[in-house]
Design a protein around this motif. Structure first.
Motif, PDB file in Angstrom:
ATOM      1  N   ARG A 127       0.825  -1.203   0.000  1.00  0.00           N
ATOM      2  CA  ARG A 127       0.000   0.000   0.000  1.00  0.00           C
ATOM      3  C   ARG A 127       0.867   1.264   0.000  1.00  0.00           C
ATOM      4  O   ARG A 127       0.628   2.212  -0.756  1.00  0.00           O
ATOM      5  N   LEU A 181       4.344   6.026  -5.578  1.00  0.00           N
ATOM      6  CA  LEU A 181       4.446   6.178  -7.038  1.00  0.00           C
ATOM      7  C   LEU A 181       3.880   7.492  -7.525  1.00  0.00           C
ATOM      8  O   LEU A 181       3.020   8.087  -7.093  1.00  0.00           O
ATOM      9  N   HIS A 221       4.091   1.485  -0.959  1.00  0.00           N
ATOM     10  CA  HIS A 221       4.829   1.563  -2.228  1.00  0.00           C
ATOM     11  C   HIS A 221       3.935   2.174  -3.307  1.00  0.00           C
ATOM     12  O   HIS A 221       4.404   2.995  -4.109  1.00  0.00           O
ATOM     13  N   GLU A 222       2.661   1.798  -3.323  1.00  0.00           N
ATOM     14  CA  GLU A 222       1.743   2.335  -4.322  1.00  0.00           C
ATOM     15  C   GLU A 222       1.543   3.841  -4.105  1.00  0.00           C
ATOM     16  O   GLU A 222       1.475   4.604  -5.069  1.00  0.00           O
ATOM     17  N   GLN A 223       1.469   4.279  -2.864  1.00  0.00           N
ATOM     18  CA  GLN A 223       1.343   5.710  -2.577  1.00  0.00           C
ATOM     19  C   GLN A 223       2.578   6.474  -3.033  1.00  0.00           C
ATOM     20  O   GLN A 223       2.488   7.634  -3.440  1.00  0.00           O
TER      21      GLN A 223
END
Length: 85
Positions: free
Chosen positions: A79, A85, A81-83
């Motif tokens: 979660r 990006l 890591h996705e933020q």
């Protein structure tokens, strides 16, 4: 950290970088919980000052994700890591 906090001319961005560096040190020592505290404190400060983002937010989010991964909290790591990006 205390030295930077006590300086009257310390910029918030400087504190963000210090907290990130301290988080990395704690992570290297294997103290992921303390690293998470440092990264989260840096993120809180970064969000409060709302200065132009120079990549520090993404760096902190990424480092926070790595620390959570070290604690085997992989869903939280993904979660974050996705933020980042």
């Amino acid at each position: 950290l205390r030295l930077v906090e006590q300086r009257k001319d310390a910029e918030p961005e400087e504190m963000v970088f210090v907290l990130n560096d301290l988080g990395r040190i704690e992570e290297e020592k294997g103290d992921y919980a303390q690293a998470i505290r440092m990264y989260e404190r840096g993120l809180d400060l970064k969000r409060q000052v709302r200065e132009e983002d120079n990549g520090a937010t993404s760096t902190l989010l990424n480092n926070l994700a790595v620390a959570y991964s070290g604690l085997h909290s992989h869903a939280e790591a993904v979660r974050l890591h996705e933020q980042a990006l």
